[in-house]
Design an enzyme around this catalytic site. Structure first.
Site, PDB file in Angstrom:
ATOM      1  N   HIS A 136       0.568 -18.125 -13.347  1.00 25.06           N
ATOM      2  CA  HIS A 136       0.208 -17.338 -14.532  1.00 25.06           C
ATOM      3  C   HIS A 136       1.408 -17.370 -15.497  1.00 25.06           C
ATOM      4  O   HIS A 136       2.553 -17.485 -15.053  1.00 25.06           O
ATOM      5  CB  HIS A 136      -0.051 -15.900 -14.062  1.00 25.06           C
ATOM      6  CG  HIS A 136      -0.632 -14.982 -15.081  1.00 25.06           C
ATOM      7  ND1 HIS A 136       0.152 -14.321 -16.005  1.00 25.06           N
ATOM      8  CD2 HIS A 136      -1.901 -14.585 -15.315  1.00 25.06           C
ATOM      9  CE1 HIS A 136      -0.628 -13.564 -16.756  1.00 25.06           C
ATOM     10  NE2 HIS A 136      -1.880 -13.704 -16.359  1.00 25.06           N
ATOM     11  N   ASP A 213       3.392 -13.620  -6.457  1.00 20.78           N
ATOM     12  CA  ASP A 213       2.584 -12.959  -7.476  1.00 20.78           C
ATOM     13  C   ASP A 213       1.296 -12.503  -6.793  1.00 20.78           C
ATOM     14  O   ASP A 213       0.399 -13.305  -6.533  1.00 20.78           O
ATOM     15  CB  ASP A 213       2.316 -13.945  -8.616  1.00 20.78           C
ATOM     16  CG  ASP A 213       1.319 -13.404  -9.638  1.00 20.78           C
ATOM     17  OD1 ASP A 213       0.692 -12.352  -9.377  1.00 20.78           O
ATOM     18  OD2 ASP A 213       1.162 -14.047 -10.690  1.00 20.78           O
ATOM     19  N   GLN A 216      -3.660 -10.885  -7.987  1.00 18.69           N
ATOM     20  CA  GLN A 216      -5.068 -11.040  -7.581  1.00 18.69           C
ATOM     21  C   GLN A 216      -5.265 -10.871  -6.078  1.00 18.69           C
ATOM     22  O   GLN A 216      -6.410 -10.754  -5.627  1.00 18.69           O
ATOM     23  CB  GLN A 216      -5.598 -12.425  -8.002  1.00 18.69           C
ATOM     24  CG  GLN A 216      -5.597 -12.687  -9.495  1.00 18.69           C
ATOM     25  CD  GLN A 216      -6.512 -11.757 -10.281  1.00 18.69           C
ATOM     26  OE1 GLN A 216      -7.403 -11.107  -9.738  1.00 18.69           O
ATOM     27  NE2 GLN A 216      -6.272 -11.676 -11.571  1.00 18.69           N
ATOM     28  N   LYS A 239      -5.676  -3.599 -11.595  1.00 13.17           N
ATOM     29  CA  LYS A 239      -6.598  -4.562 -10.990  1.00 13.17           C
ATOM     30  C   LYS A 239      -7.141  -4.061  -9.660  1.00 13.17           C
ATOM     31  O   LYS A 239      -7.789  -4.798  -8.913  1.00 13.17           O
ATOM     32  CB  LYS A 239      -5.893  -5.913 -10.818  1.00 13.17           C
ATOM     33  CG  LYS A 239      -5.546  -6.575 -12.157  1.00 13.17           C
ATOM     34  CD  LYS A 239      -4.993  -7.955 -11.963  1.00 13.17           C
ATOM     35  CE  LYS A 239      -4.217  -8.466 -13.150  1.00 13.17           C
ATOM     36  NZ  LYS A 239      -5.064  -8.961 -14.242  1.00 13.17           N
TER      37      LYS A 239
HETATM   38  N1  PMP Z   1      -0.522 -12.913 -12.267  1.00 14.75           N
HETATM   39  C1  PMP Z   1      -1.826 -13.107 -12.068  1.00 14.75           C
HETATM   40  C2  PMP Z   1      -2.283 -14.062 -11.017  1.00 14.75           C
HETATM   41  C3  PMP Z   1      -2.744 -12.406 -12.847  1.00 14.75           C
HETATM   42  O1  PMP Z   1      -4.056 -12.607 -12.661  1.00 14.75           O
HETATM   43  C4  PMP Z   1      -2.282 -11.507 -13.829  1.00 14.75           C
HETATM   44  C5  PMP Z   1      -3.256 -10.750 -14.711  1.00 14.75           C
HETATM   45  N2  PMP Z   1      -4.220 -11.573 -15.324  1.00 14.75           N
HETATM   46  C6  PMP Z   1      -0.909 -11.337 -13.970  1.00 14.75           C
HETATM   47  C7  PMP Z   1      -0.067 -12.054 -13.174  1.00 14.75           C
HETATM   48  C8  PMP Z   1      -0.330 -10.394 -14.965  1.00 14.75           C
HETATM   49  O2  PMP Z   1      -0.710  -9.098 -14.686  1.00 14.75           O
HETATM   50  P1  PMP Z   1      -0.381  -7.949 -15.743  1.00 14.75           P
HETATM   51  O3  PMP Z   1      -1.070  -8.363 -17.011  1.00 14.75           O
HETATM   52  O4  PMP Z   1      -0.956  -6.717 -15.138  1.00 14.75           O
HETATM   53  O5  PMP Z   1       1.093  -7.919 -15.886  1.00 14.75           O
END
Ligand code: PMP
Length: 420
Positions: A136, A213, A216, A239
């Site tokens: 991400h 990370d 998910q 989430k």
């Molecule tokens: N890593 C992954 C795999 C995600 O799916 C997300 C959110 N889409 C994030 C990081 C970032 O999360 P946040 O926007 O809550 O910081």
């Protein structure tokens, strides 16, 4: 057919009773009020059940006060609840205790905390940091920029055709100059469940740290930091039925202890003179300024909520819905599904319909009340590699049903006809 009573879970989420449609200019009302909402955008954010909403309301109604620095009763009550929320999060992911849990704004801030507080100080041109091609942007951009500032090389473990990691390439990338391996556990774009334990073993063989990370994965399955071999783990409350504005960084105590602070200011200090400052104990050394108190306390309530369902049940439910969606979408020969098949997938499906832009698809689905996401899902380099600018993504959580996936499929079918 479900691992738990989904209808009784749904009853805890008033927002799921909403209808959508018409001109959405009035937040929370939707003047059209025509179509029942089918919410399949859970990888972006999940909804908030009554007990979590109540926890936030109880805090503001009953004991709103700043934490740590007050001797008065409200401040003590708020401090106890806020601090105990760290214990709850620690227990949830198998950490030793609150020393290992820093509350952050979200996953992104947890990644930045480690990148700045550790990476910027420790890395140099002789080091490398190893990521995966499916990171991400929250980790990719962060380490890329830290690489530019420190001279450290940033390497990417290749993603294979089938959406899984090339583990031979991982073994080549990770070497004695590797200082950090940062990998997404469950991909928010491909749904791939990565072999984090194998990556951690490779990293530790070369004395590198491992950052997972868990944005998910922590919401959707049992996650234990020791089982993963993680030195760091990041995730966001929003989430997993919690509020926005709060997330957590798990860090192994000895590593966090040796790290300098991230932000400076109030709450993170022990003693300050005009010349010098000593810093607070863990985890408060990393929580400068007034924290997100209500959100932190509600984070613990969200964990209570999902653990009442049971994380094994949450995973089984995700697997059931994702497999059903995968099978139903596979029935269309003009639909491309991204990521691996079978048991290496988490609870989401990214896809494209031939001849229909993902944004158009998402907009048509919206007319059917179906909320999905279209775009690059904060993985632009991965989408470049896939050769598409965007994908449509349906993602599931504890309140979703098989019937909702039927509605999704019917709506996609209509969209295909419309564009045919
Ligand atoms: N890593 C992954 C795999 C995600 O799916 C997300 C959110 N889409 C994030 C990081 C970032 O999360 P946040 O926007 O809550 O910081």
């Amino acid at each position: 057919r479900y691992p738990f009573d989904v209808e009784s879970i749904r009853a805890e989420f008033p927002i799921l009773k909403r209808h959508v449609g018409g001109d959405a200019t009035t937040p929370g009302e939707g003047p059209g009020d025509e179509t029942p909402l089918v919410y399949l955008d859970n990888a972006a954010t999940t909804h908030t059940p009554e007990p979590v909403v109540e926890t936030i309301a109880d805090y503001y109604r009953g004991y709103n006060a700043n934490v740590h620095r007050g001797i008065h009763q409200l401040s003590q009550e708020a401090s106890v609840a806020y601090e105990e929320a760290h214990d709850r999060v620690a227990e949830f992911v198998g950490a030793e205790g609150r020393e290992e849990i820093v509350f952050t704004k979200n996953t992104t801030e947890a990644e930045n905390l480690v990148a700045y507080a550790w990476g910027l100080r420790e890395l140099g041109p002789e080091d490398n940091v190893v990521l995966t091609e499916m990171e991400h942007h929250s980790s990719l951009v962060t380490w890329q920029q830290i690489g530019k500032r420190t001279g450290a090389e940033v390497r990417f473990i290749a993603v294979e055709e089938d959406g899984t990691l090339d583990m031979d390439h991982a073994a080549e990338c990770i070497d004695d100059a590797t200082a950090m391996v940062s990998a997404v556990h469950v991909s928010n774009a491909l749904a791939t469940i990565n072999p984090v334990r194998e990556l951690a073993d490779l990293a530790h063989d070369h004395d590198a740290y491992v950052f997972v990370d868990g944005a998910q994965s922590v919401p959707t399955r049992p996650v234990d930091v020791d089982d993963l071999g993680a030195d760091f783990l990041a995730f966001s409350a929003h989430k997993m039925c919690g509020p926005t504005g709060i997330g957590a960084l798990y860090g192994r105590e000895e590593i966090l202890d040796a790290m300098g602070p991230f932000n400076y200011g109030g709450d993170m200090i022990r003693r300050v003179s005009y010349e010098e400052t000593t810093f607070e104990d863990l985890p408060w050394k990393f929580e400068a300024g007034t924290p997100s108190i209500a959100q932190g306390i509600a984070f613990a309530a969200a964990i209570d909520f999902v653990e009442d369902i049971g994380m094994e049940n949450v995973r089984a439910h995700e697997d059931l819905l994702a497999a059903y969606a995968y099978d139903r979408l596979s029935e269309f020969d003009d639909v491309t599904i991204y990521g691996p098949p079978g048991d290496r997938r988490g609870g989401l499906v990214s896809f494209n319909v031939d001849g229909v832009h993902a944004h158009d698809l998402s907009s048509i689905l919206n007319d059917f009340g179906v909320a999905i996401r279209a775009g690059d899902h904060c993985t632009q380099p991965l989408h470049d590699k896939l050769g598409v600018s965007s994908t449509a993504r349906a993602s599931f959580y504890v309140y979703n049903t098989l019937e909702e996936i039927d509605t999704l499929v019917e709506a996609i079918d209509e969209a295909r006809e419309l564009f045919a």
